[in-house]
Design an enzyme around this catalytic site. Structure first.
Site, PDB file in Angstrom:
ATOM      1  N   HIS A  23       0.843  -1.206   0.000  1.00 13.75           N
ATOM      2  CA  HIS A  23       0.000   0.000   0.000  1.00 13.75           C
ATOM      3  C   HIS A  23       0.868   1.241   0.000  1.00 13.75           C
ATOM      4  O   HIS A  23       1.940   1.271   0.588  1.00 13.75           O
ATOM      5  CB  HIS A  23      -0.949   0.004   1.203  1.00 13.75           C
ATOM      6  N   ASP A  35       6.526   2.197   6.022  1.00 14.18           N
ATOM      7  CA  ASP A  35       5.161   1.652   6.015  1.00 14.18           C
ATOM      8  C   ASP A  35       4.284   2.504   5.095  1.00 14.18           C
ATOM      9  O   ASP A  35       3.665   3.459   5.531  1.00 14.18           O
ATOM     10  CB  ASP A  35       4.601   1.591   7.425  1.00 14.18           C
ATOM     11  N   GLU A  67      -5.100   1.646   3.295  1.00  9.45           N
ATOM     12  CA  GLU A  67      -4.845   0.534   4.211  1.00  9.45           C
ATOM     13  C   GLU A  67      -4.718   1.020   5.646  1.00  9.45           C
ATOM     14  O   GLU A  67      -5.068   0.307   6.572  1.00  9.45           O
ATOM     15  CB  GLU A  67      -3.556  -0.192   3.781  1.00  9.45           C
ATOM     16  N   GLU A  68      -4.239   2.234   5.826  1.00  7.12           N
ATOM     17  CA  GLU A  68      -3.923   2.707   7.177  1.00  7.12           C
ATOM     18  C   GLU A  68      -5.130   3.277   7.928  1.00  7.12           C
ATOM     19  O   GLU A  68      -5.944   2.531   8.418  1.00  7.12           O
ATOM     20  CB  GLU A  68      -2.792   3.747   7.116  1.00  7.12           C
TER      21      GLU A  68
END
Length: 76
Positions: A23, A35, A67-68
């Site tokens: 992502h 990330d 995604e987060e």
């Protein structure tokens, strides 16, 4: 973003495909380098490799968002 590189094996449909996923979003409090900036950079490098060196099996690259925070992309 979805990208497929077709495999060169003749019975590729029976063998299935390999999925790579990462992502490109990050939590709102971080720059996103690990990330998941590293994951996206890795997928782009793999994609470049497989375009130049066609694999036996089909490979699919899924570079997604959401995604987060809220996990909207993860739920989808």
């Amino acid at each position: 973003i979805l990208v497929r590189v077709n495999g060169k094996h003749p019975d590729v449909a029976a063998r299935g495909a390999v999925l790579f996923s990462a992502h490109f979003d990050s939590v709102s409090t971080a720059p996103g380098a690990t990330d998941d900036g590293m994951g996206v950079a890795t997928l782009l490098s793999l994609l470049e490799y497989f375009v130049d060196n066609r694999p036996k099996r089909t490979v699919v690259f899924n570079i997604n968002n959401g995604e987060e925070d809220g996990l909207n992309g993860a739920h989808a």
